[in-house]
Design an enzyme around this catalytic site. Structure first.
Site, PDB file in Angstrom:
ATOM      1  N   PRO A 174       0.773  -1.242   0.000  1.00  0.00           N
ATOM      2  CA  PRO A 174       0.000   0.000   0.000  1.00  0.00           C
ATOM      3  C   PRO A 174       0.807   1.298   0.000  1.00  0.00           C
ATOM      4  CG  PRO A 174       0.024  -0.936   2.194  1.00  0.00           C
ATOM      5  CD  PRO A 174       0.738  -1.919   1.296  1.00  0.00           C
ATOM      6  N   CYS A 175       1.495   1.554  -1.101  1.00  0.00           N
ATOM      7  CA  CYS A 175       2.249   2.803  -1.185  1.00  0.00           C
ATOM      8  C   CYS A 175       1.322   4.017  -1.274  1.00  0.00           C
ATOM      9  CB  CYS A 175       3.240   2.762  -2.343  1.00  0.00           C
ATOM     10  SG  CYS A 175       2.546   2.324  -3.927  1.00  0.00           S
ATOM     11  N   HIS A 176       0.041   3.792  -1.567  1.00  0.00           N
ATOM     12  CA  HIS A 176      -0.911   4.908  -1.580  1.00  0.00           C
ATOM     13  C   HIS A 176      -1.106   5.491  -0.178  1.00  0.00           C
ATOM     14  CE1 HIS A 176      -3.351   1.291  -0.791  1.00  0.00           C
ATOM     15  NE2 HIS A 176      -4.124   2.098  -0.078  1.00  0.00           N
TER      16      HIS A 176
END
Length: 170
Positions: free
Chosen positions: A139-141
């Site tokens: 989850p780089c968001h």
């Protein structure tokens, strides 16, 4: 994984989402940008794994698509599918730290640098995050600027905003 193992891919459609997903024998290795076509996957694979053939196999990718679709519809908060995300030891450390950010929460680049024990490597953390091949599931968001503002995202700001909205963050 050997350098000639195939990469299997599928095109996931879910309501307003259109994503290319790909997996190797060991697990999910690529999730593309919202609305991108298979060319994005081909470009990534040619740079990273030029000897690995790409084979469309919707059935093989169905377990991965099912979890991503459940996440996109707000029914799943963590992923159980295996990953085959290859990178440097530094990238691996950053990606693991991303997976440790709880659903619905965010962290800054400097937070990630601190979590991996490299507080002065904020720019390198940003580069490693940008190299994440498995959007959404790693989850780089969830990484935002220190001031709370949205920052760069391989899938684009619209995709990042939509993912954060799913998690109740925007």
């Amino acid at each position: 994984m050997t350098q000639n193992d195939p990469i299997y891919w599928s095109h996931l459609f879910n309501e307003n989402w259109s994503l290319i997903v790909a997996a190797g024998e060991q697990g999910l290795c690529y999730v593309g940008s919202q609305g991108a076509d298979v060319q994005e996957l081909e470009n990534w694979a040619n740079r990273r794994f030029p000897a690995r053939p790409l084979i469309r196999d919707d059935a093989r990718l169905q377990p991965y698509a099912d979890e991503i679709e459940a996440y996109l519809s707000g029914k799943l908060t963590s992923f159980s599918v295996p990953f085959e995300a290859t990178g440097t030891p530094f990238q691996q450390a950053v990606w693991k730290a991303l997976c440790d950010i709880p659903y619905g929460q965010t962290a800054s680049y400097s937070d990630i640098a601190l979590r991996i024990g490299k507080p002065s490597s904020v720019r390198a953390v940003g580069t490693a995050i940008g190299a994440n091949p498995v959007l959404i599931t790693i989850p780089c968001h969830r990484v935002i600027g220190k001031n709370g503002g949205l920052t760069g995202y391989r899938g684009g700001f619209e995709m990042k905003t939509r993912l954060l909205e799913i998690e109740g963050r925007r």
